[in-house]
Design a protein around this motif. Sequence first.
Motif, short mmCIF file in Angstrom:
data_model
loop_
_atom_site.label_atom_id
_atom_site.label_comp_id
_atom_site.label_asym_id
_atom_site.label_seq_id
_atom_site.Cartn_x
_atom_site.Cartn_y
_atom_site.Cartn_z
N THR A 57 0.85 -1.20 0.00
CA THR A 57 0.00 0.00 0.00
C THR A 57 0.88 1.24 0.00
OG1 THR A 57 -1.62 -1.21 1.30
CG2 THR A 57 -1.89 1.18 1.17
N PHE A 58 0.64 2.14 -0.96
CA PHE A 58 1.42 3.36 -1.10
C PHE A 58 0.55 4.60 -0.97
CE2 PHE A 58 3.75 0.09 -3.28
CZ PHE A 58 5.07 0.33 -2.95
N SER A 59 1.10 5.61 -0.33
CA SER A 59 0.53 6.95 -0.33
C SER A 59 1.63 7.86 -0.84
CB SER A 59 0.09 7.35 1.08
OG SER A 59 -1.00 6.56 1.48
N PHE A 60 1.31 9.14 -0.99
CA PHE A 60 2.24 10.06 -1.62
C PHE A 60 2.35 11.35 -0.83
CE2 PHE A 60 0.26 7.25 -4.56
CZ PHE A 60 1.34 6.68 -5.19
N LEU A 61 3.58 11.77 -0.61
CA LEU A 61 3.85 13.02 0.09
C LEU A 61 4.17 14.09 -0.92
CD1 LEU A 61 4.42 14.40 2.86
CD2 LEU A 61 6.81 13.81 2.48
N ASP A 62 3.42 15.18 -0.88
CA ASP A 62 3.69 16.32 -1.75
C ASP A 62 4.82 17.13 -1.13
OD1 ASP A 62 2.70 18.13 -4.04
OD2 ASP A 62 2.87 19.48 -2.32
N CYS A 63 5.88 17.37 -1.89
CA CYS A 63 7.07 18.04 -1.34
C CYS A 63 6.82 19.49 -0.95
CB CYS A 63 8.22 17.93 -2.33
SG CYS A 63 8.82 16.23 -2.50
N GLU A 64 5.97 20.20 -1.68
CA GLU A 64 5.73 21.60 -1.34
C GLU A 64 4.87 21.74 -0.09
OE1 GLU A 64 3.51 25.45 -3.22
OE2 GLU A 64 4.85 24.33 -4.53
N SER A 65 3.77 21.03 -0.03
CA SER A 65 2.87 21.15 1.11
C SER A 65 3.33 20.33 2.32
CB SER A 65 1.44 20.73 0.72
OG SER A 65 1.39 19.33 0.48
N GLN A 66 4.27 19.38 2.10
CA GLN A 66 4.75 18.50 3.16
C GLN A 66 3.59 17.75 3.84
OE1 GLN A 66 8.20 17.89 4.12
NE2 GLN A 66 8.17 18.58 2.02
N ASP A 67 2.61 17.36 3.02
CA ASP A 67 1.45 16.63 3.52
C ASP A 67 1.15 15.48 2.56
OD1 ASP A 67 -0.73 15.96 5.09
OD2 ASP A 67 -2.01 17.55 4.31
N ASN A 105 -4.53 18.43 -2.89
CA ASN A 105 -3.36 19.18 -2.44
C ASN A 105 -2.08 18.78 -3.15
OD1 ASN A 105 -3.48 16.67 -1.11
ND2 ASN A 105 -2.33 17.42 0.64
N TRP A 106 -2.18 18.28 -4.36
CA TRP A 106 -0.99 17.93 -5.13
C TRP A 106 -0.52 19.16 -5.88
CZ3 TRP A 106 -0.52 16.11 -10.62
CH2 TRP A 106 0.78 15.64 -10.89
N THR A 107 0.72 19.61 -5.61
CA THR A 107 1.24 20.83 -6.24
C THR A 107 2.11 20.54 -7.45
OG1 THR A 107 3.20 20.86 -4.82
CG2 THR A 107 1.23 22.04 -4.03
N ASN A 108 2.44 19.26 -7.69
CA ASN A 108 3.30 18.86 -8.80
C ASN A 108 4.67 19.52 -8.73
OD1 ASN A 108 4.03 17.44 -11.07
ND2 ASN A 108 3.00 18.80 -12.49
N THR A 109 5.17 19.72 -7.53
CA THR A 109 6.50 20.28 -7.34
C THR A 109 7.47 19.24 -6.80
OG1 THR A 109 5.91 21.01 -5.12
CG2 THR A 109 5.64 22.61 -6.92
N GLY A 110 7.03 18.03 -6.75
CA GLY A 110 7.82 16.92 -6.23
C GLY A 110 6.94 16.04 -5.38
N THR A 111 7.05 14.76 -5.57
CA THR A 111 6.21 13.81 -4.86
C THR A 111 7.06 12.62 -4.45
OG1 THR A 111 4.38 14.46 -6.29
CG2 THR A 111 4.07 12.48 -5.00
N LYS A 112 6.89 12.19 -3.21
CA LYS A 112 7.59 11.01 -2.71
C LYS A 112 6.56 9.94 -2.35
CE LYS A 112 11.49 13.55 -0.87
NZ LYS A 112 12.30 13.86 0.30
N ALA A 113 6.87 8.70 -2.71
CA ALA A 113 5.98 7.59 -2.35
C ALA A 113 6.27 7.16 -0.93
CB ALA A 113 6.17 6.43 -3.31
#
Length: 61
Positions: free
Chosen positions: A3-13, A46-54
């Motif tokens: 199971t994966f979720s994704f952290l948005d790098c700009e919002s840190q959420d 809340n996805w800003t498309n500035t970087g995403t980590k799984a």
Amino acid sequence: MKTFSFLDCESQDLIRVNGQIVRIKADDHHHAFDLFIDTIADNSENWTNTGTKAWCWEDME
């Protein structure tokens, strides 16, 4: 599958849809990103498309 979720790098959420954290079942990080981009990214709140980590829930337990 894991199971994966994704952290948005700009919002840190963690990325959410309808207030719920996105959780995708996938074979690995690359598969999870493919599924995210193909099916969820445009609908996320809340996805800003500035970087995403799984984030793999099973690996973090």
